[in-house]
Design an enzyme around this catalytic site. Structure first.
Site, PDB file in Angstrom:
ATOM      1  N   ASP A 436       0.855  -1.180   0.000  1.00  0.00           N
ATOM      2  CA  ASP A 436       0.000   0.000   0.000  1.00  0.00           C
ATOM      3  C   ASP A 436       0.896   1.236   0.000  1.00  0.00           C
ATOM      4  O   ASP A 436       2.071   1.150   0.369  1.00  0.00           O
ATOM      5  CB  ASP A 436      -0.892  -0.043   1.248  1.00  0.00           C
ATOM      6  CG  ASP A 436      -1.957   1.041   1.224  1.00  0.00           C
ATOM      7  OD1 ASP A 436      -2.304   1.502   0.129  1.00  0.00           O
ATOM      8  OD2 ASP A 436      -2.430   1.428   2.301  1.00  0.00           O
ATOM      9  N   LYS A 555     -15.067   6.862  -3.715  1.00  0.00           N
ATOM     10  CA  LYS A 555     -13.945   7.818  -3.771  1.00  0.00           C
ATOM     11  C   LYS A 555     -14.367   9.229  -3.339  1.00  0.00           C
ATOM     12  O   LYS A 555     -13.749  10.199  -3.751  1.00  0.00           O
ATOM     13  CB  LYS A 555     -13.329   7.891  -5.178  1.00  0.00           C
ATOM     14  CG  LYS A 555     -12.902   6.567  -5.771  1.00  0.00           C
ATOM     15  CD  LYS A 555     -11.646   6.034  -5.148  1.00  0.00           C
ATOM     16  CE  LYS A 555     -11.152   4.789  -5.841  1.00  0.00           C
ATOM     17  NZ  LYS A 555     -10.084   4.102  -5.123  1.00  0.00           N
ATOM     18  N   ASP A 780      -3.744  -1.246   5.570  1.00  0.00           N
ATOM     19  CA  ASP A 780      -4.083  -0.730   6.899  1.00  0.00           C
ATOM     20  C   ASP A 780      -5.563  -0.400   7.050  1.00  0.00           C
ATOM     21  O   ASP A 780      -6.021  -0.066   8.137  1.00  0.00           O
ATOM     22  CB  ASP A 780      -3.246   0.514   7.226  1.00  0.00           C
ATOM     23  CG  ASP A 780      -3.432   1.620   6.194  1.00  0.00           C
ATOM     24  OD1 ASP A 780      -4.245   1.441   5.261  1.00  0.00           O
ATOM     25  OD2 ASP A 780      -2.761   2.663   6.306  1.00  0.00           O
ATOM     26  N   ASP A 784      -8.901  -3.514   3.130  1.00  0.00           N
ATOM     27  CA  ASP A 784      -7.726  -4.323   2.799  1.00  0.00           C
ATOM     28  C   ASP A 784      -7.821  -5.724   3.387  1.00  0.00           C
ATOM     29  O   ASP A 784      -7.035  -6.600   3.025  1.00  0.00           O
ATOM     30  CB  ASP A 784      -6.444  -3.652   3.329  1.00  0.00           C
ATOM     31  CG  ASP A 784      -6.154  -2.339   2.624  1.00  0.00           C
ATOM     32  OD1 ASP A 784      -6.412  -2.272   1.415  1.00  0.00           O
ATOM     33  OD2 ASP A 784      -5.678  -1.403   3.275  1.00  0.00           O
TER      34      ASP A 784
END
Length: 1077
Positions: A436, A555, A780, A784
């Protein structure tokens, strides 16, 4: 009157102060609407920098993560079975619990708390002293079972059985009883006790290491106390605490929800085993306490939305605590490496079993009849037992445990938390790391550096000065109409469309130093808003109507806000939105002008905005767009859908923010080291393509920006087998790839995946695994978790969300740079175990077997006594083998390709060939030669013993026996001395002893080798030179010349191995390299 708090069904608090607060503030404000109020990576339950806690190894504590067990799943399955029994009322009786059935006003009355104000500091302190820490009572230690394991674990049972059999051979079978057999039995029992003591010490030592690792884990949570949100240790939570729960958090106690967002959902799989998440509600949905959805149970995860809850149970009183009382400590399973060692030992044991069986058959069918005086029953027992005990490498399990404990300690020092021993082993084989970006490769310290609004670019300082001038002008013209400005609008959206919250305890500090509860992006935007004006004032003047939190699919984040002074009947509200420009800019049709007026958004302005967005992205900046739109309060049954429809078009563009999150200083070097270790490191991020590419170039993930492919380089039909260099792809492009294109993509050395969703991250992991890659995945956030679980090694950062830490196999508590040490020592465990095996087999197995075989099959006196076999195996070899676990990594360990778990076995034919037919054959031949040469010099030629079975003709049997005893001591000395040189030779697999010296170099030295060597020589002198011991076990002093020859043989062995390693280094693809172990 003293405060009384009991978590019984009808709890009352009788002290005046609490009762007063309860009466004054027990009205639950149902009109206070809370919607989705979280950002990815929120730290609410365990914000970094919190306190520490002590972890009891093997204890299933939900607030401390099951990090110390080897197999967490077994413990969870057992708890799920018990939970099922609880549901069926076969276990703990939960019928009396009423926290889920009473309304919220009764809840707050019973617990004497106001959901807005929370507990006071004094109340919390009193309740903590009464109820104790929020932790469960550790299960019984099982001391008796542990002691049994210490004695009979490993090869303890074999040693005990062997000792008993030898005792029987001494008495009653011995006619007359042989003192040597008594001494051998005593030594075997002494070794049995010593190995038990070592196992106990090892268990205590590893428990200390694991417990110290546990104290590194953060355990913070956010509660409301004295009217402000504060971070406290989860261990300090008390009944009545008002808990703020956000997406990704793990519940630190049982709570009753009093406010929930429309999308709040909890994963209860840890308790119930049900994979489907459940919605959180305010009102009861079931009579069964375990099934109702208005109770959040300790250990469960919030996977979406946000809630406020009141703590109703802590520690042993929680559901998890009650169930834990019904379960015993989870069993620990075996790791793949332990299973492989067990497989090897079983093969060795099967082989020696066959040899012993063959000896017994030969004796029973032939020797007992043809040569009845050669081997009697006591001697047969001693020979078989000695061969069996000597052939099995007793030092191997000890070396394995020592290696893993050493590595766990090194991991702890590097602030790496490995949840299981499997992780340590798999690290040595990892070939791909998908990392990431935010918080892993970058510092996660975001700062707004650029502002674009009303067609102009500003720095934050210039914007602050502009706002100051505006306020000054407005103060001068206070009686007239106040001038509106675009910066006012930008400040409004930055402060209100933001899920970050300033920590009340740090409000006195400068803005840049204040602690903020929220993700890094929200923190940066909130600091900008505070610098432009008081955020607290903004939030007093506006009230939140509805919220949709940021997520990796949309988003963007949406909030509906209305002025606080607006009449409740007025449904007008303002939609405020913040998110990715490529998503939101096409939805804008107007913009805020310089003086706050609304203007049409022209094509030229759109083009300029996109140009600035791309320029900032190329500089590695994250770009955020702020927009607004007048709308009305949602009135349908599905308010979220209604708001999303409203946000699809007609937005008014307010501004762009450029946010910098600089790469960590050490990352370029880390990437370079991993690449040197033949590990490919890719970036997988949700950021814009140009931003991701710029950061990847800074980090060194992309080494040559001039040679970057895009999706067009992947042919749909042609399957090209050549290695490619670099490529940058976006999430939508990934979804169009077919199998051939994935084959080509997986050959690239450098890849950046941008704008990826959780589903796409998961697919990336699975596609690389499908092509025989061992994949490590870092993450994190909440989203994920699926890819962290699917990867061969899931890696979370210590600052990540609870659910990410729970899903990961390894947690980097400090910096991503620690991954280098993790990989290095993961490979070291494997290397050192191979070295231990190569060291133990030549003398401890091969060279000790042949004296027994020649004695039984060829009638030669046993040239190495059974007693000395045991001494080599359990003392001289074992001590030196343990020191190999302390070997430092070889200088080339991070320059080798990762091992292939399917092909590279711990013990393979190459290792067996080297141990038995190179080193073992040399040692065995040299020892036989020295022993028979001595006997030849003393008048006992080899031909006089060959196939004689005790009938030596003219030679005196007592003289032959005395000569054989000395020859046995010479054989013993030759083996011990040659093993000292073999120890130096096996320290390295490819490097010369001069490249990896055992002393005078801090990076390579292993000073424990020398005490082990001295110990081996001391053992020789004890058993061969002390007269009383000589008389008992039949050893003799060794003539001095028989010390020098073994030293010469040892040097020859070391030089031969040096020549072999030189050939491997010189011709890495030659014959010697191909057969190297």
């Amino acid at each position: 009157m003293a405060e009384e708090i009991k978590l019984a069904p009808h709890v009352r608090y009788d002290d005046d102060e609490i009762g007063h607060i309860g009466r004054e503030h027990n009205v639950y404000r149902r009109d206070r609407r809370l919607s989705r109020q979280s950002s990815i990576g929120s730290l609410s339950i365990h914000s970094a920098g919190g306190g520490t806690r002590t972890v009891e190894p093997g204890t299933a504590l939900p607030i401390t993560y099951r990090t110390l067990s080897i197999e967490v799943d077994e413990g969870l399955q057992r708890k799920q079975v018990v939970a099922k029994k609880v549901k069926e009322k076969d276990g703990v009786d939960l019928a009396g619990l009423q926290w889920h059935t009473i309304d919220t006003s009764e809840l707050t009355r019973r617990l004497s708390v106001d959901t807005t104000h929370g507990l006071s500091t004094e109340q919390a302190a009193r309740r903590l002293s009464e109820h104790g820490k929020n932790k469960m009572t550790p299960p019984p230690s099982g001391l008796f079972g542990k002691i049994i394991g210490y004695f009979f674990g490993g090869f303890g049972a074999i040693l005990l059985i062997a000792g008993v059999l030898v005792f029987i051979a001494w008495k009653p079978l011995g006619q007359p009883p042989a003192e040597a057999n008594l001494a051998l039995a005593c030594v075997l029992l002494a070794v049995f006790v010593i190995q038990a003591a070592f196992n106990a010490w090892q268990d205590w030592s590893s428990s200390r290491v694991m417990a110290s690792i546990g104290t590194m884990l953060p355990d913070q949570c956010i509660v409301i106390r004295d009217g402000a949100q504060v971070n406290i240790s989860a261990l300090d939570m008390v009944p009545g605490d008002v808990v703020v729960i956000k997406q990704g958090n793990k519940l630190p106690a049982d709570v009753r929800f009093v406010e929930v967002s429309s999308d709040a959902m909890f994963d209860r799989a840890i308790l119930t085993g049900e994979s489907e998440p459940v919605n959180a509600t305010i009102d009861s949905t079931e009579d069964n306490y375990l099934e109702t959805q208005n109770i959040g149970m300790q250990g469960t995860h919030c996977i979406s939305g946000s809630c406020v809850g009141v703590c109703v149970a802590t520690g042993d009183n929680t559901i998890f605590g009650r169930i834990a009382k019904l379960t015993s400590e989870p069993k620990t399973g075996m790791t793949p490496l332990q299973k492989e060692i067990l497989r090897f030992v079983l093969i060795i044991s099967s082989f020696i079993g066959c040899v012993v069986l063959l000896i017994i058959i030969l004796w029973a069918a032939w020797l007992r009849k043809s040569h009845p005086k050669w081997i009697n029953v006591p001697l047969l027992i001693v020979s078989c037992v000695s061969a069996a005990v000597a052939f099995i490498p007793e030092g191997l399990p000890i070396a394995l445990t020592t290696s893993l404990t050493i590595v766990a300690n090194i991991m702890r020092k590097n602030k790496i938390l490995c949840k299981s021993l499997k992780t340590v082993e798999t690290l040595g084989a990892v070939s791909v790391i998908c990392s990431d970006k935010t918080g892993t490769l970058t510092k996660n310290q975001m700062v707004v550096t650029d502002i674009y609004a009303a067609g102009e670019e500003y720095t934050p300082e210039a914007a602050r000065d502009l706002v100051a001038v505006l306020r000054s002008d407005n103060n001068i013209t206070a009686l007239g109409k106040k001038r509106q400005d675009v910066m006012d609008e930008l400040r409004l959206l930055a402060g209100l469309c933001n899920s970050g919250e300033f920590d009340a305890a740090t409000m006195h500090l400068p803005v840049s130093e204040r602690k903020i509860n929220g993700d890094a992006t929200d923190q940066a935007v909130l600091r900008l808003a505070e610098n432009l004006g008081s955020v607290a004032e903004l939030r007093r003047d506006w009230r939140k109507v509805f919220e949709i939190a940021f997520n990796s699919k949309n988003k963007f984040m949406v909030r509906l806000m209305s002025p606080a002074s607006q009449d409740a009947s007025n449904t007008n509200t303002v939609l405020m939105i913040k998110g990715a420009p490529d998503i939101l800019l096409p939805r804008c049709n107007s913009m805020i002008g310089d003086h706050g007026e609304i203007q049409p958004l022209t094509e030229a302005q759109i083009h300029r905005t996109e140009t600035i967005k791309d320029d900032w992205s190329r500089q590695g900046k994250r770009v955020i767009l702020l927009a607004r739109k007048p709308t009305v309060t949602p009135f349908s049954a599905n308010p979220e859908k209604e708001v999303l429809v409203a946000a699809r078009q007609g937005l008014t563009f307010v501004g762009l923010l450029g946010i910098v999150d600089p790469p960590r200083d050490e990352i370029p070097n880390v990437v370079n080291i991993l690449r040197g270790a033949s590990i490919r490191i890719f970036m997988v991020t949700g950021d814009f393509k140009l931003t991701a590419q710029a950061i990847a170039e800074e980090c060194g993930i992309i080494s040559n920006p001039a040679m970057i492919d895009d999706v067009s380089a992947l042919g749909r039909e042609v399957k090209d087998g050549s290695t490619r260099r670099a490529i940058v792809l976006s999430g939508p492009e990934l979804m169009t790839l077919n199998g051939n294109q994935w084959d080509q993509l997986c050959q690239y050395e450098e890849i950046v995946f941008a704008r990826t969703t959780p589903e796409q991250k998961l697919r990336i992991v699975k596609e690389f695994q499908k092509r025989d890659n061992i994949v490590g995945m870092t993450g994190d956030g909440v989203n994920d978790a699926p890819s962290l679980k699917a990867a061969d090694i899931g890696i979370a950062m210590g600052s990540g969300s609870d659910i990410a830490i729970e899903a990961a196999d390894m947690v980097l508590l400090d910096s991503f740079a620690a991954i280098v040490a993790a990989v290095e020592y993961g490979r070291l465990v494997y290397d050192n175990l191979k070295k231990t095996i190569v060291y133990l087999l030549p003398a401890g197995s091969f060279s000790e077997l042949w004296p027994v075989v020649t004695n039984v099959a060829f009638g030669i006196p046993q040239i190495l006594s059974s007693f000395l076999m045991i001494i080599i195996c359990c003392f001289t070899d074992c001590a030196a083998a343990i020191t190999l676990a302390y070997e430092k990594p070889e200088a080339d360990v991070l320059r080798r390709p990762p091992r292939n778990p399917k092909k590279d076995r711990l013990v393979d034919t190459k290792l067996i060939f080297h141990a038995y037919f190179v080193v073992g054959l040399l040692q065995c031949f040299s020892s036989f030669a020295m022993a028979f040469w001595y006997m030849e010099r003393k008048g006992v030629p080899f031909t006089a013993m060959w196939l004689k079975f005790g009938d030596y003709g003219s030679l005196d049997s007592d003289y032959v026996l005395a000569t054989t005893n000395t020859a046995s001591s010479i054989y013993f000395v030759t083996l011990v001395v040659m093993q000292l040189f073999n120890l130096l030779a096996t320290r390295t697999r490819r490097l010369s002893i001069f490249q990896q010296p055992p002393a005078f170099n801090k990076d390579t030295q292993n000073l424990l080798l020398f005490p082990a060597m001295v110990f081996a020589i001391a053992i020789v002198f004890i058993f061969c030179y002390i007269p009383s011991i000589q008389n008992t076990i039949g050893t003799t002093a060794v003539p001095v010349e028989y010390w020098f020859f073994p030293v010469a043989f040892g040097f020859a062995l070391l030089l031969l191995d040096e020549a072999r390693k030189w050939a491997i280094r010189t011709w890495p693809k030659g014959f010697f390299a191909k057969v190297a172990w």
